[in-house]
Design an enzyme around this catalytic site. Sequence first.
Site, mmCIF file in Angstrom:
data_model
loop_
_atom_site.group_PDB
_atom_site.id
_atom_site.type_symbol
_atom_site.label_atom_id
_atom_site.label_comp_id
_atom_site.label_asym_id
_atom_site.label_seq_id
_atom_site.Cartn_x
_atom_site.Cartn_y
_atom_site.Cartn_z
ATOM 1 N NE ARG A 59 59.148 9.386 2.509
ATOM 2 C CZ ARG A 59 58.754 10.506 1.901
ATOM 3 N NH1 ARG A 59 57.927 11.330 2.483
ATOM 4 N NH2 ARG A 59 59.185 10.790 0.691
ATOM 5 C CE LYS B 142 54.369 10.362 -1.537
ATOM 6 N NZ LYS B 142 55.440 10.053 -2.513
ATOM 7 N NE ARG C 199 60.195 16.494 -7.717
ATOM 8 C CZ ARG C 199 59.726 15.766 -6.700
ATOM 9 N NH1 ARG C 199 58.436 15.525 -6.587
ATOM 10 N NH2 ARG C 199 60.560 15.273 -5.802
ATOM 11 N NE ARG D 113 62.369 17.629 -3.485
ATOM 12 C CZ ARG D 113 61.387 16.859 -3.030
ATOM 13 N NH1 ARG D 113 60.122 17.210 -3.223
ATOM 14 N NH2 ARG D 113 61.635 15.752 -2.377
ATOM 15 N NE ARG E 275 63.720 11.486 -2.632
ATOM 16 C CZ ARG E 275 63.170 12.345 -3.486
ATOM 17 N NH1 ARG E 275 63.866 12.827 -4.493
ATOM 18 N NH2 ARG E 275 61.926 12.726 -3.338
HETATM 19 P P1 AMP Z 1 59.077 14.343 -0.105
HETATM 20 O O1 AMP Z 1 58.939 15.802 -0.378
HETATM 21 O O2 AMP Z 1 57.815 13.698 0.412
HETATM 22 O O3 AMP Z 1 59.671 13.566 -1.268
HETATM 23 O O4 AMP Z 1 60.131 14.209 1.098
HETATM 24 C C1 AMP Z 1 61.454 14.678 0.954
HETATM 25 C C2 AMP Z 1 62.329 14.099 2.054
HETATM 26 O O5 AMP Z 1 61.832 14.505 3.329
HETATM 27 C C3 AMP Z 1 62.396 12.588 2.129
HETATM 28 O O6 AMP Z 1 63.300 12.031 1.194
HETATM 29 C C4 AMP Z 1 62.845 12.389 3.579
HETATM 30 O O7 AMP Z 1 64.215 12.700 3.730
HETATM 31 C C5 AMP Z 1 62.051 13.472 4.292
HETATM 32 N N1 AMP Z 1 60.725 12.980 4.726
HETATM 33 C C6 AMP Z 1 59.503 13.365 4.276
HETATM 34 N N2 AMP Z 1 58.524 12.719 4.897
HETATM 35 C C7 AMP Z 1 59.126 11.877 5.789
HETATM 36 C C8 AMP Z 1 58.653 10.914 6.721
HETATM 37 N N3 AMP Z 1 57.344 10.665 6.857
HETATM 38 N N4 AMP Z 1 59.566 10.253 7.461
HETATM 39 C C9 AMP Z 1 60.887 10.489 7.337
HETATM 40 N N5 AMP Z 1 61.408 11.364 6.465
HETATM 41 C C10 AMP Z 1 60.544 12.053 5.696
#
Ligand code: AMP
Length: 223
Positions: free
Chosen positions: A88, A13, A124, A157, A168
């Site tokens: 989400r 994404k 990654r 990360r 996740r």
């Molecule tokens: P990402 O970088 O999109 O993989 O997001 C990393 C982490 O941020 C996720 O595993 C969640 O803990 C948190 N996160 C990101 N976007 C959301 C969202 N829309 N709602 C809730 N938690 C989020």
Amino acid sequence: MRVILLGPPGSGKGTQGERIEHLYGFPRISTGDLLRAAAAEGTPLGLQVKAVMERGDLVGDDLVIEIVRERVHAQDCREGYVLDGFPRTLTQAKRLTEMDGERDETAIEIRVEDSVIVDRLSSRRICPSCGAVYNMKLKPPEQEGLCHICGSPLVRRQDDAPAVVRERLRIYHLQTEPLIGFYRMKSIFYPVHGENSIDRVFEDIRAILDDLLRSKDKRRVEI
Ligand code: AMP
């Protein structure tokens, strides 16, 4: 135009969102990036957010919605924006329409099997200084272990550790996948095959967006 990118963690994404931003000029809004920035501030709330993210859980809807509300109302989002990692949950999806009205919108799911995700995320690496993202197999840095933009040493990360990735993915299937049905019902849902090359996935996304933008222009002329 509101472009919503759906897909499990590691489906691409961020990479595709950046390409859309570059080609169409819609800013990419990554809630993961915004939350990581909040966590890095080290405030009591930031530390709570950090702990939730490191476990692989979702941050509470109200907080994320507030962050997005502020961002989508900024001047640079007037013509449109790309959402990477939001919504989400169904609550977030419903609140998105409430906070920013019924824009032209499309939800694109980047489809990737879980086994491929686990493999991808274990390779990654990110640059902690400038945020650039690499994949040791698919998109390696020019110099091993170093960011080619700013030269900083790359790191993994915390939430890309295999046990956290599995959590996740579990949460993705439970809480985020139902959004596919939600956007299908709105007739704005388009899946793309996310296991193809980055270029090929972008070609498919571009075909969808070009088509939508053409029909939007056509409507404008008819009015
Ligand atoms: P990402 O970088 O999109 O993989 O997001 C990393 C982490 O941020 C996720 O595993 C969640 O803990 C948190 N996160 C990101 N976007 C959301 C969202 N829309 N709602 C809730 N938690 C989020």
